[in-house]
Scaffold this motif. Structure first.
Motif, PDB file in Angstrom:
ATOM      1  N   TRP A  67      -2.445  -3.805  11.107  1.00  0.00           N
ATOM      2  CA  TRP A  67      -3.177  -2.580  11.425  1.00  0.00           C
ATOM      3  C   TRP A  67      -2.250  -1.497  11.978  1.00  0.00           C
ATOM      4  CZ3 TRP A  67      -8.266  -2.339  10.046  1.00  0.00           C
ATOM      5  CH2 TRP A  67      -8.905  -1.120  10.308  1.00  0.00           C
ATOM      6  N   ALA A  68      -1.241  -1.882  12.729  1.00  0.00           N
ATOM      7  CA  ALA A  68      -0.365  -0.896  13.351  1.00  0.00           C
ATOM      8  C   ALA A  68       0.379  -0.070  12.306  1.00  0.00           C
ATOM      9  CB  ALA A  68       0.618  -1.582  14.288  1.00  0.00           C
ATOM     10  N   SER A  69       0.884  -0.724  11.266  1.00  0.00           N
ATOM     11  CA  SER A  69       1.642  -0.015  10.226  1.00  0.00           C
ATOM     12  C   SER A  69       0.794   0.343   9.014  1.00  0.00           C
ATOM     13  CB  SER A  69       2.835  -0.860   9.777  1.00  0.00           C
ATOM     14  OG  SER A  69       2.387  -2.079   9.177  1.00  0.00           O
ATOM     15  N   GLN A  70      -0.464  -0.145   8.993  1.00  0.00           N
ATOM     16  CA  GLN A  70      -1.360   0.089   7.860  1.00  0.00           C
ATOM     17  C   GLN A  70      -0.735  -0.399   6.549  1.00  0.00           C
ATOM     18  OE1 GLN A  70      -4.827   2.000   8.133  1.00  0.00           O
ATOM     19  NE2 GLN A  70      -4.251   0.580   9.762  1.00  0.00           N
ATOM     20  N   THR A  71      -0.175  -1.595   6.588  1.00  0.00           N
ATOM     21  CA  THR A  71       0.462  -2.176   5.415  1.00  0.00           C
ATOM     22  C   THR A  71       0.001  -3.611   5.213  1.00  0.00           C
ATOM     23  OG1 THR A  71       2.385  -2.946   6.686  1.00  0.00           O
ATOM     24  CG2 THR A  71       2.535  -0.755   5.661  1.00  0.00           C
ATOM     25  N   LEU A  72       0.068  -4.050   3.961  1.00  0.00           N
ATOM     26  CA  LEU A  72      -0.149  -5.443   3.615  1.00  0.00           C
ATOM     27  C   LEU A  72       1.220  -6.092   3.492  1.00  0.00           C
ATOM     28  CD1 LEU A  72      -1.830  -7.870   2.667  1.00  0.00           C
ATOM     29  CD2 LEU A  72      -1.738  -6.923   0.343  1.00  0.00           C
ATOM     30  N   GLN A  73       1.486  -7.081   4.334  1.00  0.00           N
ATOM     31  CA  GLN A  73       2.778  -7.747   4.337  1.00  0.00           C
ATOM     32  C   GLN A  73       2.694  -9.025   3.521  1.00  0.00           C
ATOM     33  OE1 GLN A  73       4.537  -7.980   8.354  1.00  0.00           O
ATOM     34  NE2 GLN A  73       2.949  -6.569   9.046  1.00  0.00           N
ATOM     35  N   VAL A  74       3.456  -9.079   2.434  1.00  0.00           N
ATOM     36  CA  VAL A  74       3.479 -10.240   1.540  1.00  0.00           C
ATOM     37  C   VAL A  74       4.919 -10.725   1.441  1.00  0.00           C
ATOM     38  CG1 VAL A  74       2.926 -11.135  -0.746  1.00  0.00           C
ATOM     39  CG2 VAL A  74       1.548  -9.282   0.231  1.00  0.00           C
ATOM     40  N   ASN A  75       5.193 -11.895   1.995  1.00  0.00           N
ATOM     41  CA  ASN A  75       6.558 -12.409   2.078  1.00  0.00           C
ATOM     42  C   ASN A  75       7.435 -11.353   2.756  1.00  0.00           C
ATOM     43  OD1 ASN A  75       5.736 -14.804   0.841  1.00  0.00           O
ATOM     44  ND2 ASN A  75       6.148 -14.014  -1.211  1.00  0.00           N
ATOM     45  N   ASN A  76       8.474 -10.873   2.071  1.00  0.00           N
ATOM     46  CA  ASN A  76       9.369  -9.880   2.670  1.00  0.00           C
ATOM     47  C   ASN A  76       9.064  -8.460   2.205  1.00  0.00           C
ATOM     48  OD1 ASN A  76      10.907 -11.860   4.079  1.00  0.00           O
ATOM     49  ND2 ASN A  76      12.024 -12.329   2.194  1.00  0.00           N
ATOM     50  N   SER A  77       7.916  -8.264   1.588  1.00  0.00           N
ATOM     51  CA  SER A  77       7.568  -6.946   1.056  1.00  0.00           C
ATOM     52  C   SER A  77       6.362  -6.385   1.794  1.00  0.00           C
ATOM     53  CB  SER A  77       7.259  -7.042  -0.446  1.00  0.00           C
ATOM     54  OG  SER A  77       8.391  -7.492  -1.165  1.00  0.00           O
ATOM     55  N   ARG A  78       6.263  -5.053   1.780  1.00  0.00           N
ATOM     56  CA  ARG A  78       5.129  -4.366   2.383  1.00  0.00           C
ATOM     57  C   ARG A  78       4.487  -3.460   1.335  1.00  0.00           C
ATOM     58  NH1 ARG A  78       4.918  -3.652   8.152  1.00  0.00           N
ATOM     59  NH2 ARG A  78       6.450  -4.940   9.216  1.00  0.00           N
ATOM     60  N   PHE A  79       3.163  -3.502   1.280  1.00  0.00           N
ATOM     61  CA  PHE A  79       2.400  -2.660   0.364  1.00  0.00           C
ATOM     62  C   PHE A  79       1.594  -1.657   1.180  1.00  0.00           C
ATOM     63  CE2 PHE A  79       3.356  -6.440  -1.964  1.00  0.00           C
ATOM     64  CZ  PHE A  79       3.455  -6.071  -3.302  1.00  0.00           C
ATOM     65  N   SER A  80       1.656  -0.395   0.778  1.00  0.00           N
ATOM     66  CA  SER A  80       0.932   0.651   1.506  1.00  0.00           C
ATOM     67  C   SER A  80       0.457   1.713   0.519  1.00  0.00           C
ATOM     68  CB  SER A  80       1.829   1.297   2.562  1.00  0.00           C
ATOM     69  OG  SER A  80       2.965   1.900   1.958  1.00  0.00           O
ATOM     70  N   MET A  81      -0.453   2.577   0.992  1.00  0.00           N
ATOM     71  CA  MET A  81      -0.946   3.684   0.181  1.00  0.00           C
ATOM     72  C   MET A  81      -0.173   4.941   0.522  1.00  0.00           C
ATOM     73  SD  MET A  81      -3.329   2.922  -2.018  1.00  0.00           S
ATOM     74  CE  MET A  81      -4.135   4.493  -2.301  1.00  0.00           C
ATOM     75  N   VAL A  82       0.406   5.567  -0.505  1.00  0.00           N
ATOM     76  CA  VAL A  82       1.118   6.832  -0.333  1.00  0.00           C
ATOM     77  C   VAL A  82       0.677   7.775  -1.444  1.00  0.00           C
ATOM     78  CG1 VAL A  82       3.356   7.984  -0.201  1.00  0.00           C
ATOM     79  CG2 VAL A  82       3.109   5.651   0.682  1.00  0.00           C
ATOM     80  N   GLU A  83      -0.061   8.817  -1.063  1.00  0.00           N
ATOM     81  CA  GLU A  83      -0.540   9.819  -2.031  1.00  0.00           C
ATOM     82  C   GLU A  83      -1.284   9.154  -3.192  1.00  0.00           C
ATOM     83  OE1 GLU A  83       2.863  12.134  -3.105  1.00  0.00           O
ATOM     84  OE2 GLU A  83       2.909  13.190  -1.180  1.00  0.00           O
ATOM     85  N   ASN A  84      -2.239   8.285  -2.838  1.00  0.00           N
ATOM     86  CA  ASN A  84      -3.109   7.610  -3.811  1.00  0.00           C
ATOM     87  C   ASN A  84      -2.369   6.651  -4.736  1.00  0.00           C
ATOM     88  OD1 ASN A  84      -5.508   8.877  -2.911  1.00  0.00           O
ATOM     89  ND2 ASN A  84      -4.968  10.716  -4.072  1.00  0.00           N
ATOM     90  N   ARG A  85      -1.185   6.248  -4.361  1.00  0.00           N
ATOM     91  CA  ARG A  85      -0.440   5.250  -5.114  1.00  0.00           C
ATOM     92  C   ARG A  85      -0.118   4.066  -4.212  1.00  0.00           C
ATOM     93  NH1 ARG A  85       1.806   7.028 -10.039  1.00  0.00           N
ATOM     94  NH2 ARG A  85       1.391   9.234 -10.467  1.00  0.00           N
ATOM     95  N   LEU A  86      -0.021   2.900  -4.844  1.00  0.00           N
ATOM     96  CA  LEU A  86       0.340   1.686  -4.118  1.00  0.00           C
ATOM     97  C   LEU A  86       1.860   1.559  -4.147  1.00  0.00           C
ATOM     98  CD1 LEU A  86      -0.720  -0.986  -2.763  1.00  0.00           C
ATOM     99  CD2 LEU A  86      -0.486  -2.029  -5.024  1.00  0.00           C
ATOM    100  N   VAL A  87       2.478   1.553  -2.977  1.00  0.00           N
ATOM    101  CA  VAL A  87       3.936   1.501  -2.879  1.00  0.00           C
ATOM    102  C   VAL A  87       4.355   0.184  -2.245  1.00  0.00           C
ATOM    103  CG1 VAL A  87       5.998   2.574  -1.920  1.00  0.00           C
ATOM    104  CG2 VAL A  87       4.109   4.004  -2.730  1.00  0.00           C
ATOM    105  N   MET A  88       5.233  -0.542  -2.948  1.00  0.00           N
ATOM    106  CA  MET A  88       5.785  -1.785  -2.448  1.00  0.00           C
ATOM    107  C   MET A  88       7.233  -1.527  -2.041  1.00  0.00           C
ATOM    108  SD  MET A  88       8.022  -4.462  -3.134  1.00  0.00           S
ATOM    109  CE  MET A  88       8.295  -4.491  -4.904  1.00  0.00           C
ATOM    110  N   THR A  89       7.590  -1.928  -0.829  1.00  0.00           N
ATOM    111  CA  THR A  89       8.961  -1.754  -0.361  1.00  0.00           C
ATOM    112  C   THR A  89       9.470  -3.059   0.239  1.00  0.00           C
ATOM    113  OG1 THR A  89       8.209  -0.972   1.810  1.00  0.00           O
ATOM    114  CG2 THR A  89       8.651   0.692   0.137  1.00  0.00           C
ATOM    115  N   ASN A  90      10.766  -3.324   0.017  1.00  0.00           N
ATOM    116  CA  ASN A  90      11.459  -4.413   0.701  1.00  0.00           C
ATOM    117  C   ASN A  90      12.916  -3.994   0.867  1.00  0.00           C
ATOM    118  OD1 ASN A  90      12.758  -4.985  -1.812  1.00  0.00           O
ATOM    119  ND2 ASN A  90      11.069  -6.361  -2.382  1.00  0.00           N
ATOM    120  N   ASN A  91      13.770  -4.923   1.236  1.00  0.00           N
ATOM    121  CA  ASN A  91      15.168  -4.568   1.509  1.00  0.00           C
ATOM    122  C   ASN A  91      15.942  -4.181   0.257  1.00  0.00           C
ATOM    123  OD1 ASN A  91      14.816  -5.088   4.240  1.00  0.00           O
ATOM    124  ND2 ASN A  91      15.416  -7.242   4.044  1.00  0.00           N
ATOM    125  N   LYS A  92      15.396  -4.503  -0.927  1.00  0.00           N
ATOM    126  CA  LYS A  92      16.143  -4.272  -2.160  1.00  0.00           C
ATOM    127  C   LYS A  92      15.593  -3.138  -3.019  1.00  0.00           C
ATOM    128  CE  LYS A  92      17.612  -9.118  -2.545  1.00  0.00           C
ATOM    129  NZ  LYS A  92      17.602 -10.337  -3.399  1.00  0.00           N
TER     130      LYS A  92
END
Length: 284
Positions: A67-92
């Motif tokens: 809830w604090a970051s408003q992200t879905l954490q899956v393994n080492n990746s985070r999924f969030s909403m940015v401008e109506n798109r789903l953005v996945m980020t990790n270290n790579k």
């Protein structure tokens, strides 16, 4: 005429302030990235939340909503909403997905629970009815399901070929009956499809007991939080309580017992602090 104009402007201003304070967060849907990676997110949930990789054989990955970051954490990746798109980020890599299909909740969608068996999540990606099985081990699997006959019972292969029936208890929409070759179970719905709304509790809250609550927030993260009276000040370290869907926070303090602060979503200007066995009601 002047009064009406002022009220209209005030109403417009209030609506826009509210819109800035509370934003709807919804990651559900069928998504595809620029490279063709397909992702299905069937439901929003404050806590364990499944994400399905839909390329080739569908594979369920269990993540956790933060809830604090408003992200879905899956393994080492985070999924969030940015401008109506789903953005996945990790270290790579950073990967952006476009929503191909929004979800339309049906009467039987949501998360169903049976003690000892775990959970079943029922959803539809726009083309196919899916059942995600989440046992206590959290080793989730996904299965296709079909209505037989239309909209009466749902057929799925779980423990052999099983039938999910909602008609045996027509007066209770949150009970379903599962009939399998060797077992029969009642399942209780514990969560329905929903979106989340961010909150802004920052500012000064007052109580009839003479306490003042001061809260500082940046997005959904907490800064300085304390209560004070004429006699003393109590400082807290604040964090979200999991599964509260943004309604409750844990307030920790040094060398003393913790406290809990809750805000009823239907009464957003009223907060209840439970501390040392007492309830203090704050308003703003």
């Amino acid at each position: 005429m002047i009064v009406f104009s002022c009220l209209t402007v005030l109403g417009f201003f209030t609506q826009n302030v509210f819109a800035k304070e509370a934003q709807t967060v919804d990651l559900t849907g069928y998504w595809e990235s620029e490279s063709g990676v397909k992702v299905f997110i069937p439901i929003m949930r404050d806590g364990p939340m499944p994400l399905v990789l839909m390329n080739k054989k569908p594979t369920v990955l269990m993540g956790k909503w933060d809830w604090a970051s408003q992200t879905l954490q899956v393994n080492n990746s985070r999924f969030s909403m940015v401008e109506n798109r789903l953005v996945m980020t990790n270290n790579k890599v950073t990967q952006t997905h476009q929503r191909l299909q929004t979800l339309t909740p049906q009467f039987n969608h949501g998360i169903w629970y049976h003690e000892g068996k775990g959970e079943l999540l029922i959803s539809n990606d726009g083309k196919t009815e899916w059942i995600i099985q989440i046992p206590p081990s959290q080793q989730a699997t996904i299965h296709k399901a079909k209505w037989r006959p239309e909209n009466e019972v749902l057929k799925v292969r779980l423990d052999g070929r099983c039938t999910l029936d909602w008609l045996y208890e027509p007066d209770d929409n949150d009970l379903m009956y599962m009939l399998c070759p060797n077992t029969e179970h009642d399942w209780l719905r514990i969560h329905k499809p929903t979106t989340f709304q961010t909150v802004d509790w920052s500012g000064t809250w007052t109580s009839k007991q003479g306490w003042t609550l001061e809260m500082d927030m940046s997005g959904q993260q907490f800064g300085k939080v304390y209560i004070e009276s004429e006699e003393r000040i109590i400082d807290f370290t604040a964090s979200w309580i999991g599964r509260s869907e943004g309604h409750s926070i844990l307030l920790e303090r040094k060398k003393e017992s913790n406290a809990i602060l809750s805000v009823d979503p239907n009464l957003p200007a009223r907060a209840t602090l439970r501390i040392d066995g007492l309830d203090i009601v704050f308003t703003r």
